[in-house]
Design a protein around this motif. Structure first.
Motif, short mmCIF file in Angstrom:
data_model
loop_
_atom_site.label_atom_id
_atom_site.label_comp_id
_atom_site.label_asym_id
_atom_site.label_seq_id
_atom_site.Cartn_x
_atom_site.Cartn_y
_atom_site.Cartn_z
N CYS A 1 -2.96 -0.85 -8.64
CA CYS A 1 -4.28 -1.35 -8.26
C CYS A 1 -5.04 -0.21 -7.60
O CYS A 1 -4.61 0.32 -6.58
CB CYS A 1 -4.15 -2.54 -7.31
SG CYS A 1 -5.74 -3.24 -6.87
N GLU B 1 0.85 -1.19 0.00
CA GLU B 1 0.00 0.00 0.00
C GLU B 1 0.89 1.24 0.00
O GLU B 1 1.87 1.30 0.72
CB GLU B 1 -0.90 0.02 1.23
CG GLU B 1 -1.80 1.23 1.23
CD GLU B 1 -2.60 1.41 2.50
OE1 GLU B 1 -3.52 2.22 2.49
OE2 GLU B 1 -2.28 0.76 3.50
N TRP C 1 -0.92 -0.84 -4.32
CA TRP C 1 -2.33 -0.71 -3.97
C TRP C 1 -2.50 0.62 -3.26
O TRP C 1 -1.91 0.84 -2.21
CB TRP C 1 -2.66 -1.88 -3.05
CG TRP C 1 -4.06 -2.08 -2.63
CD1 TRP C 1 -5.01 -2.78 -3.30
CD2 TRP C 1 -4.67 -1.66 -1.42
NE1 TRP C 1 -6.17 -2.81 -2.57
CE2 TRP C 1 -5.98 -2.12 -1.41
CE3 TRP C 1 -4.23 -0.91 -0.33
CZ2 TRP C 1 -6.86 -1.86 -0.37
CZ3 TRP C 1 -5.11 -0.67 0.71
CH2 TRP C 1 -6.41 -1.14 0.67
#
Length: 183
Positions: free
Chosen positions: A126, A90, A104
């Motif tokens: 993503c 992330e 992400w």
């Protein structure tokens, strides 16, 4: 619930801390031993300084380097356990990107994805999409994956048929144009 690693108000822990590293290694090993073939690492970037004298910091602001070291170690461990494994991180960081397979991010649009695509063309992006056709369209245009958090993870695409139909149209278009779109 407070733990020694994360408090109720979500204060991050120092990723240079030997205690954190030991716990994180053990958790990664346990996760992979359960048969998982990938690893999601939350918050792969941290600018928070740490003043703990027993963490081994060169200075309080070396936490970004500590994160990169931890992510590199975790990714190498995961891939050693499973050669086909992939690592999702992330928050995209140019230095962490070399160790993860998928970035992400909650708010790609705020990060100028066209710049990220140019600077880090090999990074698989993503996008987090929650019943937002406009966000899905951007993710589609950039050739990104989408992670659906439908109604903040309280619903499914079946609960929102119009949005599900929109995603189906994008998937059909992707299938029909994949040989023309560079990836």
């Amino acid at each position: 619930v407070n733990t020694k690693y994360l408090t109720r108000d979500s204060r991050p822990v120092c990723q240079r801390s030997p205690t954190f590293r030991k716990m994180a290694r053990e958790t990664t090993d346990l996760t992979m031993s359960l048969g998982f073939t990938s690893l999601f690492i939350d918050q792969t970037f941290d600018l928070n300084p740490c003043f703990a004298p027993d963490h081994g910091h060169e200075n309080p602001s070396d936490t970004p380097r500590a994160v990169i070291e931890w992510v590199a170690e975790a990714a190498a461990n995961v891939r050693a356990l499973n050669k086909d494994a992939y690592v999702i991180g992330e928050n995209l960081d140019v230095f962490v990107a070399q160790h993860i397979n998928v970035s992400w991010v909650w708010m790609w649009a705020a990060l100028a994805p066209e710049v990220m695509r140019y600077v880090l063309p090999e990074t698989v992006m993503c996008w987090i999409v929650d019943r937002q056709p406009e966000v899905a369209n951007l993710a589609f245009a950039f050739g990104s994956y989408m992670a659906f958090t439908t109604n903040e993870l309280t619903g499914t695409l079946d609960d929102y048929p119009e949005f599900a139909e929109h995603i189906k149209r994008l998937a059909t278009l992707r299938q029909r144009t994949k040989e023309f779109v560079a990836r």
